[in-house]
Design a protein around this motif. Structure first.
Motif, short mmCIF file in Angstrom:
data_model
loop_
_atom_site.label_atom_id
_atom_site.label_comp_id
_atom_site.label_asym_id
_atom_site.label_seq_id
_atom_site.Cartn_x
_atom_site.Cartn_y
_atom_site.Cartn_z
N GLY A 41 -1.08 -9.82 -12.15
CA GLY A 41 0.02 -10.68 -12.32
C GLY A 41 1.25 -10.32 -11.34
O GLY A 41 2.30 -10.99 -11.43
N LYS A 42 1.16 -9.25 -10.62
CA LYS A 42 2.21 -9.03 -9.82
C LYS A 42 1.84 -9.05 -8.33
O LYS A 42 2.77 -8.79 -7.41
N GLY A 43 0.62 -9.57 -7.95
CA GLY A 43 0.18 -9.52 -6.44
C GLY A 43 -0.35 -8.22 -6.05
O GLY A 43 -0.78 -7.08 -6.73
N THR A 44 -0.63 -8.42 -4.63
CA THR A 44 -1.38 -7.28 -3.94
C THR A 44 -0.59 -7.05 -2.62
O THR A 44 -0.35 -7.90 -1.94
N THR A 45 -0.71 -5.61 -2.12
CA THR A 45 -0.38 -5.34 -0.79
C THR A 45 -1.36 -4.42 -0.14
O THR A 45 -1.92 -3.59 -0.78
N PHE A 46 -1.89 -4.78 1.19
CA PHE A 46 -2.86 -4.08 1.84
C PHE A 46 -1.95 -3.53 3.01
O PHE A 46 -1.07 -4.32 3.63
N LYS A 47 -1.97 -2.16 3.06
CA LYS A 47 -1.26 -1.35 3.98
C LYS A 47 -2.05 -0.78 5.07
O LYS A 47 -3.01 0.09 4.39
N ILE A 48 -2.06 -1.22 6.04
CA ILE A 48 -3.23 -0.59 7.32
C ILE A 48 -2.31 0.37 8.32
O ILE A 48 -1.43 0.05 8.71
N TYR A 49 -2.76 1.42 8.21
CA TYR A 49 -2.25 2.43 9.45
C TYR A 49 -3.10 2.64 10.47
O TYR A 49 -4.12 3.27 10.49
N LEU A 50 -2.54 2.07 11.56
CA LEU A 50 -3.29 2.48 12.81
C LEU A 50 -2.58 3.33 13.68
O LEU A 50 -1.37 3.44 13.92
N PRO A 51 -3.44 4.32 14.36
CA PRO A 51 -2.68 5.27 15.11
C PRO A 51 -2.11 5.12 16.35
O PRO A 51 -2.51 4.09 16.88
N ARG A 52 -0.72 5.59 16.57
CA ARG A 52 -0.14 5.27 17.62
C ARG A 52 -0.73 5.51 18.98
O ARG A 52 -1.44 6.79 19.04
N SER B 170 0.85 -8.64 2.32
CA SER B 170 1.23 -8.67 0.89
C SER B 170 1.21 -10.39 0.32
O SER B 170 1.48 -11.17 1.12
N ASP B 171 0.94 -10.40 -0.82
CA ASP B 171 0.98 -11.61 -1.46
C ASP B 171 1.35 -11.44 -3.03
O ASP B 171 1.54 -10.50 -3.45
N ASN B 172 1.66 -12.52 -3.49
CA ASN B 172 2.22 -12.79 -4.88
C ASN B 172 1.50 -13.41 -5.83
O ASN B 172 1.85 -14.07 -6.92
N GLY B 173 0.16 -13.33 -5.65
CA GLY B 173 -0.95 -13.94 -6.51
C GLY B 173 -1.28 -13.02 -7.57
O GLY B 173 -0.23 -12.57 -8.35
N GLN B 174 -2.25 -13.35 -8.32
CA GLN B 174 -2.72 -12.80 -9.55
C GLN B 174 -3.00 -11.48 -9.74
O GLN B 174 -2.76 -10.71 -10.77
N GLY B 175 -3.08 -10.76 -8.37
CA GLY B 175 -3.47 -9.33 -8.37
C GLY B 175 -4.53 -8.80 -9.21
O GLY B 175 -5.29 -9.66 -9.54
#
Length: 854
Positions: free
Chosen positions: A700-711, A647-652
């Protein structure tokens, strides 16, 4: 009814009696005398005949007045009827007076017949007075008046018949006198002939008048379609009118005129009730009755009858002596009622059990009037709530204005009907999609009275359409990836071979030059450019999921922790890097270098999105994706996953940008700041390892990348964190090198020789097999290209293994083409080095393979 003739129909010819003068004179005298006598008698009889005819004419005129008056009285009720009741009563009273006067002066009628006729006249006059006075109910009075009328007509027929007989006798007497006079004198014959002629015309006139009277009477009886009955309870005899017989399809007299015969025609289900009602009237439990029942017609059909009746005379105990009434055929009305009931029941059944909602609406204000259970189920409201609502109130606010315009246009007749798909807000607040089709019930002027609408819940269909659109976008993305993959695969092999030659010779040259040499810096720039080109090729292969990897079980926390120093240098000192490892993290299985690529690309993008100072957060934790989550997003499969979030708090980013960020060569950076393959590479790596990636971003609120890797079940590979050891040099081991690209063959052979290995070089698989067969010593390693003409590297390895089982194999390629890997993942036990490679990478890999056991 046939009637006898007044006079004989044959003519009597004149006869010559005698030719003697005496006879002639005697005859003449006799004829004169007879003629005088006959003339006198003729005059007398003619006067008598005229009187009789006059009285007969009076009686017939009275009958005509009686029929006309009865017709006026019977048919005076209709608004468009030309008959009047006062005129009818006047004619009836005139007819009764004429009957009395005619009988008083007429001598040709028998005394009993005259008395009976006078009684009938008196009875009819009495019934008429009762009818005028309204002493009884109207239907019963009408029936009694009709019966008295029929009795009077019957007695009039008797008087008429006796009058005719009297006239016939009188006529016969005149015939005899005329015949005698004809024998005696021409004058008498002429007189008698005249009388005969006159009598014939009189008879014709009388018969014509009789026929006309009968026609009028018949028409009067046929004017009513009701069946009339008259029941003499004492004698158990019943009179049925002609219309009654016709109603049931019988000829008059088709069954006995008894109550039992009538009861036998009753329907079994109606018999008990009908007989009970009749008995109740007879026993004075009711004055009159009205009931409906079924009677069997002659053809076997059952006819519905509306029966009305009344007792018109009773004995001292109140028991009925005589009953009259009517039977009306109401079969068609019953059929119509039954059809209406069936139609109503069918509509109600369809309305209530229909699989779609049905609602009736007042088109003036949208008030809901009637609705079925399915509509209540769709909307979630109860009866009292729906009755108090207008349908626009349930419509979603965003759809309300347009929907009312469509509805109003259809109500005004500008469109044939109302059709729309819109959103409803259910009672529980949930939003559903519905499809409405409505028709309008209008009056003669075209104004809408009611609206009947069919409401269908299409929420699932709309969701399916949205899902189909999403899958279509995924298909397009997959097709793009496939296209890029074909492109990458097409160029990777030859391009990496060329890059390998460049990098190899550059490293050899740099190893032979002093750092102060004038061209040393130039060679370093050549190596840097070649390495960047090789990185670009690898990114293309990674995005297309054709990058060759060697996955192993990893502790993701340890792998990320090992990258933190590099990542901090990568993002710069003005950006804070927060590391939030999750506890008891499940192991995953993938190539460690791919984790490095993912983190490097995501952190570089986060750095570029932060204008000055900011924060980048990396976190991991265990996640369980259930069926609800997978239903929300068709790309997810239920199961256990390890989450890697950056996640970052950049420009989105806005939605349009988010929809395109994984497309190859798409970038929001300025010229020269990016290739547009960073996030595409991340996407390809995640999909190659059966994972999922999700992006959430707002301007204006940033971006979040969520990566789901199989167990992955099993312990983590501890060797991943071990430090890199110094690569040992060769000890003269023999390496069979196979490469179809001559420049790369020479360069790779030179690298191996510089590392202390003996090299047997071959350009083709056939040449390699020949060298293997001819070489007297051991061959420790087969280093072969994967994609070659005639025979691929794996097939060559298998052939060499059969010749020299102790020989180990190491494959090299810029693109494996699924020969030693499936979807880019190396097969179990396969050793591989990615082109282009450096001298150090090659030496390390050869040393590692030689160190493994066969």
């Amino acid at each position: 009814m046939s009637r006898p003739e007044f006079f004989p129909s044959h003519q009597r010819p004149a006869r010559l009696l005698c030719h003697s003068l005496l006879w002639v004179w005697s005859t003449i005298l006799l004829a004169v005398l007879v003629g005088a006598m006959v003339s006198w008698l003729y005059v007398q009889q003619r006067q008598t005949l005229r009187t009789a005819l006059s009285e007969l004419e009076n009686i017939r005129q009275a009958r005509i007045d009686l029929c006309k008056g009865f017709l006026h009285v019977s048919l005076a009720g209709s608004p468009d009827s030309p008959f009047g009741q006062p005129e009818g009563l006047s004619l009836l009273q005139q007819a009764i007076t004429s009957f009395d006067q005619a009988l008083a002066g007429f001598g040709g009628v028998e005394k009993d017949s005259a008395s009976a006729f006078q009684r009938s006249v008196a009875d009819f006059a009495g019934r008429l007075q009762e009818w005028k006075g309204g002493g009884m109910s109207e239907p019963v009075q009408g029936v009694a008046l009709r019966i008295a009328f029929h009795e009077l007509e019957r007695q009039a027929d008797v008087i008429d018949t006796q009058t005719q007989r009297h006239l016939l006798r009188l006529s016969a007497r005149l015939d005899t006198q005329f015949a005698l006079a004809l024998c005696g004198a021409t004058l008498l014959l002429t007189a008698i002939c005249g009388v005969v002629f006159y009598a014939g015309r009189t008879r014709d006139a009388f018969e014509a008048a009789s026929r006309k009277s009968e026609d009028r009477l018949r028409q009067a009886m046929e004017a009513t379609s009701d069946g009339l009955w008259d029941w003499n309870v004492q004698t158990d005899e019943v009179y049925f009118s002609p219309a009654y017989w016709r109603m049931l399809g019988y000829e008059p007299g088709g069954f006995k005129g008894t109550p039992q015969s009538w009861a036998d025609l009753l329907h079994p289900d109606d018999r008990e009730q009908a007989l009970a009602v009749s008995r109740g009237c007879i026993e004075n439990r009711c004055g009159n009755f009205e009931m409906e029942f079924r009677l069997r017609a002659r053809n076997g059909d059952w006819k519905w009858i509306l029966g009305r009746g009344k007792a018109i005379s009773r004995d001292a105990r109140g028991r009925a002596l005589r009953m009259i009434g009517t039977h009306v055929d109401i079969t068609e009305r019953k059929r119509t009622e039954e059809a209406l009931r069936a139609s109503e029941a069918q509509f109600r059944a369809i309305f209530e059990v229909a699989s779609v909602g049905i609602v009736q609406v007042d088109p003036r204000d949208g008030q809901m009037i009637r609705y079925n259970d399915k509509f209540r189920e769709i909307t979630g409201y109860q009866d009292e709530e729906l009755r108090a609502m207008r349908f626009p109130e349930m419509t979603h606010p965003e759809d309300r204005q347009v929907d009312w315009q469509i509805f109003s246009s259809a109500a005004r007749g500008e469109t044939p009907d109302y059709r729309n798909e819109k959103r409803y807000i259910r009672k529980d607040g949930s939003i559903i999609w519905v499809r409405l089709n409505a028709s309008f019930i209008r009056d003669d002027a075209g104004r809408p009275l009611r609206t009947v609408a069919i409401c269908e819940d299409i929420t699932e269909r709309r969701q399916a359409e949205e899902e189909r659109e999403k899958l279509q976008m995924q298909l397009i993305q997959a097709q793009k990836m496939e296209s890029v993959g074909r492109l990458a695969g097409g160029i990777a092999h030859d391009f990496n071979n060329m890059l390998g030659v460049i990098l190899g010779h550059t490293e050899i040259a740099l190893g032979q030059l002093d750092e102060n040499h004038p061209v040393y810096f130039d060679f370093k720039q050549i190596r840097t450019a070649a390495e960047r080109a090789a990185t670009l090729t690898r990114q293309l292969l990674a995005f297309a999921r054709r990058q060759t990897v060697a996955p192993r079980m990893l502790d993701l926390n340890a792998t990320v922790a090992g990258m933190l120093k590099i990542l901090r240098r990568l993002i710069g000192e003005n950006i804070q890097l927060a590391w939030l490892p999750g506890p008891d993290l499940w192991p995953v299985k993938l190539d460690p270098s791919q984790i490095d690529q993912i983190l490097a690309n995501l952190c570089v993008n986060a750095r570029d999105a932060i204008a000055d100072v900011g924060k980048v957060t990396i976190e991991t934790k265990n996640m369980v994706v259930d069926a609800a989550c997978s239903a929300y997003d068709a790309g997810y499969q239920p199961g256990e996953y390890v989450l890697l979030a950056v996640s970052d708090n950049g420009q989105g980013m806005d939605k349009e940008t988010v929809d395109q960020i994984f497309e190859p060569f798409f970038t929001t950076k300025g010229a020269g700041r990016g290739t547009g393959l960073g996030l595409a590479t991340v996407y390809g790596i995640v999909k190659q390892n059966n994972g999922y990636i999700n992006v959430y971003s707002e301007p204006g609120k940033g971006t979040t990348f969520k990566i789901y890797l199989p167990r992955h079940a099993g312990p983590a590979d501890s060797s991943q964190t071990a430090g890199a050891a110094e690569t040992p040099r060769g000890l003269g081991e023999t390496v069979l090198l196979v490469e179809d690209e001559e420049a790369l063959l020479k360069m790779t052979g030179r690298m191996l020789e510089m590392e202390g290995y003996a090299v047997l070089a071959a350009r083709t698989p056939e040449e390699a097999i020949r060298l293997s067969e001819e070489h007297p010593g051991a061959i420790h390693l087969l280093l072969t290209d994967v994609v070659m003409p005639g025979m691929n590297g794996r097939e060559l390895s298998e052939r060499i293994q059969r010749l020299r089982p102790a020989t180990k194999s190491l494959f090299m390629s810029g693109y494996t083409a699924n020969v030693i890997a499936h979807h880019g993942v190396l097969d179990e036990g396969v050793q591989f080095v990615q082109k282009p490679f450096s001298r150090q990478e090659l030496a390390a890999k050869v040393s590692a393979v030689l160190a493994t056991s066969v």
